[in-house]
Scaffold this motif. Sequence first.
Motif: not given
Length: 263
Positions: A134-157
């Motif tokens: 929230l502090n970063h967003t108050e300073a820069d409303p477009l802060f969320y657009t400057k983040i690489i959001w990442s995740d991974e998922c594992t699959f098996n058979n």
Amino acid sequence: MNNEFTDMLEAYFLSNKNSGEAQRLYSTRFPERQVPDRRKFSRLEENLRLYGAFKKPKKINREFNENVELNILLSVEENPKTSAREIAETLNSSKDTVQKVLNKHKYHPYIAQKVHHLNANDPGRRIEFSINFLNHTEADPLFYTKIIWSDECTFNNNRTYNRSIHRLNVWCGVFYNQLLGLFFIEGTLNQERYHELLTGHIDNFLDNLPLQQLNNIYFQQDGAAPHNARINVDWLNARFREKWIGTNSPFRWSSSVTGPFSP
């Protein structure tokens, strides 16, 4: 149907219990109906005398039914993750029978889902992350657009969450309106394989960004063990300085670890 049976009996008695005559009389009286077999007239009278009903009641083996019901319930007790189909195959019963017993005893089907296990310090981390964001967003409303959001998922058979014969990890990142990946990692996701992804795919993506974007970009990862390996933390510190979000970063992620998992 009972009305038809009553009419058949009336024709039978009016014909002095002669089944052939009863059949002809019935067809004359009710030409719109299908003519029953002549043997059915005498059988109706016999059923009424013996059983008090138009049809002979089905023989019910209560002991057998109670044993089946007990075995179904024991199967669920021994293995709550089993399915109605598996119980039916094991007990040589029908799936409908199994489902009726389970419904009777208020058992309901469910699909097991992975959820994050909460550690003792996670509530505090979540509050800290929210305030920081929230502090970063108050300073820069477009802060969320400057983040690489990442995740991974594992699959098996083998339809289980561990001990798989073949394992495939899928990693994906989102940066504003761009999709990074999908990137596929064979086998178990360890620190070396994750490092190869960072120094390969992520490095290539960063090298193609305009300098202005590159200077303001953040990278987010969750608390998976390979993410916290020293080799990967050192790379993130060198590449993003303090502009990355994770377990051991200045901008701490909202949980300390990903897992273990509980259904």
